[in-house]
Design a protein around this motif. Structure first.
Motif, PDB file in Angstrom:
ATOM      1  N   VAL A  37       0.937  -1.314   0.035  1.00 32.51           N
ATOM      2  CA  VAL A  37      -0.148   0.098   0.181  1.00 32.51           C
ATOM      3  C   VAL A  37       0.831   1.320  -0.078  1.00 32.51           C
ATOM      4  O   VAL A  37       1.543   1.414   0.884  1.00 32.51           O
ATOM      5  CB  VAL A  37      -0.980   0.160   1.252  1.00 32.51           C
ATOM      6  N   ASP A  38       0.740   1.966  -0.888  1.00 31.33           N
ATOM      7  CA  ASP A  38       1.545   3.286  -1.119  1.00 31.33           C
ATOM      8  C   ASP A  38       0.410   4.584  -0.443  1.00 31.33           C
ATOM      9  O   ASP A  38      -0.332   4.820  -1.607  1.00 31.33           O
ATOM     10  CB  ASP A  38       2.051   3.753  -2.581  1.00 31.33           C
ATOM     11  N   GLY A  39       0.847   4.867   0.649  1.00 34.28           N
ATOM     12  CA  GLY A  39      -0.409   5.803   1.238  1.00 34.28           C
ATOM     13  C   GLY A  39      -0.556   7.045   0.332  1.00 34.28           C
ATOM     14  O   GLY A  39      -1.547   7.650   0.177  1.00 34.28           O
ATOM     15  N   ALA A  40       0.520   7.501   0.021  1.00 37.86           N
ATOM     16  CA  ALA A  40       0.445   8.740  -0.483  1.00 37.86           C
ATOM     17  C   ALA A  40       0.684   8.673  -2.218  1.00 37.86           C
ATOM     18  O   ALA A  40       0.441   9.810  -2.874  1.00 37.86           O
ATOM     19  CB  ALA A  40       1.885   9.718  -0.162  1.00 37.86           C
ATOM     20  N   ARG A  41       0.784   7.635  -2.561  1.00 35.98           N
ATOM     21  CA  ARG A  41       0.612   7.526  -4.174  1.00 35.98           C
ATOM     22  C   ARG A  41       1.819   7.989  -4.927  1.00 35.98           C
ATOM     23  O   ARG A  41       1.723   8.859  -5.629  1.00 35.98           O
ATOM     24  CB  ARG A  41      -0.623   7.882  -4.762  1.00 35.98           C
ATOM     25  N   ASP A  42       3.029   8.059  -4.190  1.00 33.58           N
ATOM     26  CA  ASP A  42       4.117   8.809  -4.595  1.00 33.58           C
ATOM     27  C   ASP A  42       5.316   8.100  -5.016  1.00 33.58           C
ATOM     28  O   ASP A  42       6.581   8.536  -5.283  1.00 33.58           O
ATOM     29  CB  ASP A  42       4.589   9.868  -3.644  1.00 33.58           C
ATOM     30  N   ASN A  43       5.085   6.600  -5.151  1.00 33.99           N
ATOM     31  CA  ASN A  43       6.207   5.905  -5.642  1.00 33.99           C
ATOM     32  C   ASN A  43       6.562   5.994  -6.728  1.00 33.99           C
ATOM     33  O   ASN A  43       5.744   6.377  -7.850  1.00 33.99           O
ATOM     34  CB  ASN A  43       5.964   4.415  -5.248  1.00 33.99           C
ATOM     35  N   ASN A  44       8.041   5.382  -7.193  1.00 29.74           N
ATOM     36  CA  ASN A  44       8.410   5.505  -8.630  1.00 29.74           C
ATOM     37  C   ASN A  44       7.541   4.250  -9.492  1.00 29.74           C
ATOM     38  O   ASN A  44       7.156   3.497  -8.972  1.00 29.74           O
ATOM     39  CB  ASN A  44       9.765   5.133  -8.869  1.00 29.74           C
ATOM     40  N   ALA A  45       7.213   4.568 -10.735  1.00 28.81           N
ATOM     41  CA  ALA A  45       6.648   3.793 -11.569  1.00 28.81           C
ATOM     42  C   ALA A  45       7.310   2.499 -11.960  1.00 28.81           C
ATOM     43  O   ALA A  45       6.877   1.328 -12.133  1.00 28.81           O
ATOM     44  CB  ALA A  45       6.311   4.146 -13.040  1.00 28.81           C
ATOM     45  N   SER A  46       8.792   2.476 -11.685  1.00 27.53           N
ATOM     46  CA  SER A  46       9.471   1.240 -11.937  1.00 27.53           C
ATOM     47  C   SER A  46      10.843   1.618 -10.762  1.00 27.53           C
ATOM     48  O   SER A  46      10.944   2.364 -10.278  1.00 27.53           O
ATOM     49  CB  SER A  46      10.176   1.211 -13.185  1.00 27.53           C
ATOM     50  N   GLY A  47      11.343   0.383 -10.358  1.00 25.11           N
ATOM     51  CA  GLY A  47      12.530   0.481  -9.648  1.00 25.11           C
ATOM     52  C   GLY A  47      11.832   0.585  -7.917  1.00 25.11           C
ATOM     53  O   GLY A  47      10.661   0.595  -7.764  1.00 25.11           O
ATOM     54  N   ASP A  48      12.911   0.650  -7.177  1.00 29.61           N
ATOM     55  CA  ASP A  48      12.452   0.697  -5.748  1.00 29.61           C
ATOM     56  C   ASP A  48      12.371   2.065  -5.308  1.00 29.61           C
ATOM     57  O   ASP A  48      12.761   3.236  -5.778  1.00 29.61           O
ATOM     58  CB  ASP A  48      13.872   0.283  -4.806  1.00 29.61           C
ATOM     59  N   PRO A  49      11.073   2.498  -4.396  1.00 33.16           N
ATOM     60  CA  PRO A  49      10.789   3.747  -3.912  1.00 33.16           C
ATOM     61  C   PRO A  49      12.019   4.280  -3.183  1.00 33.16           C
ATOM     62  O   PRO A  49      12.855   3.355  -2.642  1.00 33.16           O
ATOM     63  CB  PRO A  49       9.535   3.610  -3.158  1.00 33.16           C
ATOM     64  N   THR A  50      12.337   5.454  -3.167  1.00 26.62           N
ATOM     65  CA  THR A  50      13.172   6.252  -2.126  1.00 26.62           C
ATOM     66  C   THR A  50      12.704   5.972  -0.815  1.00 26.62           C
ATOM     67  O   THR A  50      11.586   5.843  -0.399  1.00 26.62           O
ATOM     68  CB  THR A  50      13.538   7.736  -2.700  1.00 26.62           C
ATOM     69  N   ALA A  51      13.821   6.336   0.263  1.00 27.27           N
ATOM     70  CA  ALA A  51      13.517   6.338   1.600  1.00 27.27           C
ATOM     71  C   ALA A  51      12.201   7.389   1.754  1.00 27.27           C
ATOM     72  O   ALA A  51      11.380   6.915   2.561  1.00 27.27           O
ATOM     73  CB  ALA A  51      14.538   6.591   2.252  1.00 27.27           C
ATOM     74  N   PRO A  52      12.194   8.616   1.399  1.00 21.80           N
ATOM     75  CA  PRO A  52      11.037   9.450   1.526  1.00 21.80           C
ATOM     76  C   PRO A  52       9.714   9.028   1.280  1.00 21.80           C
ATOM     77  O   PRO A  52       8.820   8.935   1.645  1.00 21.80           O
ATOM     78  CB  PRO A  52      11.535  10.719   1.018  1.00 21.80           C
ATOM     79  N   GLN A  53       9.890   8.045  -0.126  1.00 24.32           N
ATOM     80  CA  GLN A  53       8.554   7.656  -0.560  1.00 24.32           C
ATOM     81  C   GLN A  53       8.148   6.596   0.258  1.00 24.32           C
ATOM     82  O   GLN A  53       7.040   6.299   0.244  1.00 24.32           O
ATOM     83  CB  GLN A  53       8.946   7.188  -2.013  1.00 24.32           C
ATOM     84  N   GLN A  54       9.061   5.816   0.792  1.00 23.19           N
ATOM     85  CA  GLN A  54       8.691   4.490   1.458  1.00 23.19           C
ATOM     86  C   GLN A  54       8.019   4.920   3.077  1.00 23.19           C
ATOM     87  O   GLN A  54       7.336   4.228   3.507  1.00 23.19           O
ATOM     88  CB  GLN A  54       9.992   3.490   1.732  1.00 23.19           C
ATOM     89  N   ALA A  55       8.083   6.178   3.274  1.00 19.33           N
ATOM     90  CA  ALA A  55       7.611   6.566   4.490  1.00 19.33           C
ATOM     91  C   ALA A  55       6.183   6.513   4.829  1.00 19.33           C
ATOM     92  O   ALA A  55       5.726   6.147   6.000  1.00 19.33           O
ATOM     93  CB  ALA A  55       8.131   8.062   4.847  1.00 19.33           C
ATOM     94  N   ASN A  56       5.468   6.539   3.812  1.00 18.21           N
ATOM     95  CA  ASN A  56       4.074   6.293   3.726  1.00 18.21           C
ATOM     96  C   ASN A  56       3.688   5.027   3.245  1.00 18.21           C
ATOM     97  O   ASN A  56       2.678   4.745   2.878  1.00 18.21           O
ATOM     98  CB  ASN A  56       3.204   7.485   3.230  1.00 18.21           C
ATOM     99  N   ASN A  65       6.599 -11.091   6.490  1.00 21.36           N
ATOM    100  CA  ASN A  65       7.062  -9.943   7.144  1.00 21.36           C
ATOM    101  C   ASN A  65       6.200  -8.691   6.862  1.00 21.36           C
ATOM    102  O   ASN A  65       5.973  -8.534   5.713  1.00 21.36           O
ATOM    103  CB  ASN A  65       8.388  -9.607   6.735  1.00 21.36           C
ATOM    104  N   VAL A  66       6.190  -7.873   7.917  1.00 22.54           N
ATOM    105  CA  VAL A  66       5.395  -6.741   7.735  1.00 22.54           C
ATOM    106  C   VAL A  66       6.291  -5.458   7.728  1.00 22.54           C
ATOM    107  O   VAL A  66       6.943  -5.257   8.875  1.00 22.54           O
ATOM    108  CB  VAL A  66       4.218  -6.544   8.739  1.00 22.54           C
ATOM    109  N   GLY A  67       6.088  -4.402   7.031  1.00 21.21           N
ATOM    110  CA  GLY A  67       6.798  -3.303   7.099  1.00 21.21           C
ATOM    111  C   GLY A  67       6.110  -2.105   7.007  1.00 21.21           C
ATOM    112  O   GLY A  67       5.118  -1.884   6.146  1.00 21.21           O
ATOM    113  N   ILE A  68       6.341  -1.088   7.958  1.00 21.73           N
ATOM    114  CA  ILE A  68       5.590   0.138   7.863  1.00 21.73           C
ATOM    115  C   ILE A  68       6.759   1.156   7.842  1.00 21.73           C
ATOM    116  O   ILE A  68       7.807   1.159   8.654  1.00 21.73           O
ATOM    117  CB  ILE A  68       4.789   0.366   9.202  1.00 21.73           C
ATOM    118  N   GLY A  69       6.637   1.913   6.734  1.00 16.36           N
ATOM    119  CA  GLY A  69       7.698   2.826   6.313  1.00 16.36           C
ATOM    120  C   GLY A  69       8.887   2.398   5.813  1.00 16.36           C
ATOM    121  O   GLY A  69      10.004   2.877   5.705  1.00 16.36           O
TER     122      GLY A  69
END
Length: 266
Positions: A37-56, A65-69
Motif C-alpha cells: 500500500v502506497d499511502g501517498a501514491r508517490d512511488n516510482n513507476a519502476s524500481g525501488d521507491p526512495t526512503a522518503p517515498q517509503q515513509a508512507n 514480514n510486515v513493514g511500515i515505512g
C-alpha cells in the motif's frame, strides 16, 4: 469468430490476474510485496521507491514480514518512523508515564513500572523543624512528622533517626505505618522474615553523650526494610516511634544525620 475472441480475452485476463495475484498493490503499479500500500501514491513507476517515498508505505512480504515505512522488512514487524520518537503507541489502560512494555510467561504484553526506570523517592520532612518527645501522641506510638509516598511495587525503605535528651537506657522500636496513630500496614506489606512485626530498632543510652558536657545522651537508629506497596494508587507511609510514659528522649526532625528514602527493587 466473435465468440472465439471473447474466449481468448477472458483467458488472457485470467492468466494476467493469476500472474499478478502474487503481488497486489494499492496506489502503486510497482508492488514490492504480496501486499503493498502506497499511502501517498508517490512511488516510482519502476524500481525501488526512495526512503522518503517509503515513509508512507505498508508492505506484507511473501515471508509474512510486515513493514511500515519500509518495503524491505527483515523481521516479522519492522517500523521505520524516519524520525525520533512516536514510532509506536499502545493504549490498553495500563500505560503511564515512565512505564515500559513487559510480558507475562505466555508473552502477553502490558505496560509496567520497572524498578530500573523508577526514581529514588525521598521522604517528606516538615518545612518547619519540629521536636517530638517520647510521651507525645496517642495510643502506643509517637508520629515523627516524617512520611513518604510510594507507588505500587517493591521498595527498600531506608531510615536514619537521631534521638536526643536520652535520660534512660532503653531498647527503642521504630515502625513504618499507614496510620499516624497506630502501627498499621494498609496498602503495603513487609517482605522480611518478621512480616508484620518488622521494625527498626536499637539501644538508646544515657551515657552516649554528643558532647562531654552533656547531661543526657544522644543516640542513632538506622535500618532498611523491604516492602511491597499493594495499593493500586500507592500509599503514604509514616515513620512512627514506640511511645513511653515519660519524656525519656526527643526526636528533632532537622537533625543533620536524619534521612528517610526508598529505593525501587525487583
Amino acid at each position: 469468430m466473435k465468440q472465439n475472441k471473447i474466449i481468448a480475452a477472458v483467458l488472457i485476463l485470467s492468466l494476467s490476474a493469476s500472474a499478478y495475484a502474487q503481488q497486489s498493490g494499492v496506489n502503486t503499479k510497482n508492488p514490492k510485496g504480496t501486499l503493498h500500500v502506497d499511502g501517498a501514491r508517490d512511488n516510482n513507476a519502476s524500481g525501488d521507491p526512495t526512503a522518503p517515498q517509503q515513509a508512507n508505505d505498508f508492505v506484507v512480504t511473501q515471508a509474512g514480514n510486515v513493514g511500515i515505512g519500509t518495503v524491505v522488512p527483515n523481521a516479522k514487524l519492522v517500523i521505520n518512523n524516519g524520525t525520533a520518537g512516536a514510532a509506536i503507541k499502545i493504549m490498553d489502560g495500563t500505560q503511564a508515564n515512565g512505564y515500559v512494555l513487559t510480558s507475562d510467561a505466555n508473552g502477553v504484553g502490558a505496560w509496567a513500572a520497572v524498578p530500573a526506570f523508577r526514581p529514588t523517592i525521598l521522604g517528606a520532612f516538615p518545612p518547619v523543624p519540629a521536636t517530638v518527645n517520647a510521651n507525645a501522641g496517642s495510643g502506643t506510638i509517637v508520629y515523627s512528622g516524617v512520611s513518604i509516598t510510594l507507588a505500587p511495587g517493591k521498595w527498600a525503605v531506608n531510615a536514619g533517626m537521631t534521638f536526643n535528651n536520652i535520660t534512660t537506657d532503653i531498647w527503642q522500636h521504630c515502625y513504618l505505618s499507614s496510620n499516624t496513630a497506630s502501627v498499621a500496614q494498609a496498602g503495603f506489606t513487609h517482605l522480611g522474615p518478621a512480616g508484620t512485626s518488622t521494625t527498626y530498632a536499637g539501644i538508646l543510652l544515657k551515657a552516649a553523650k554528643a558532647l562531654p558536657a552533656d547531661v543526657t545522651g544522644t543516640g542513632f537508629i538506622s535500618g532498611s526494610s523491604v516492602i511491597e506497596v499493594t495499593a493500586p494508587a500507592g500509599v503514604t507511609i509514616y515513620l512512627v516511634f514506640q511511645k513511653w510514659s515519660t519524656t525519656i528522649f526527643s526526636y528533632n526532625t532537622n537533625s543533620p544525620e536524619n534521612y528517610f528514602y526508598a529505593l525501587p527493587i525487583q
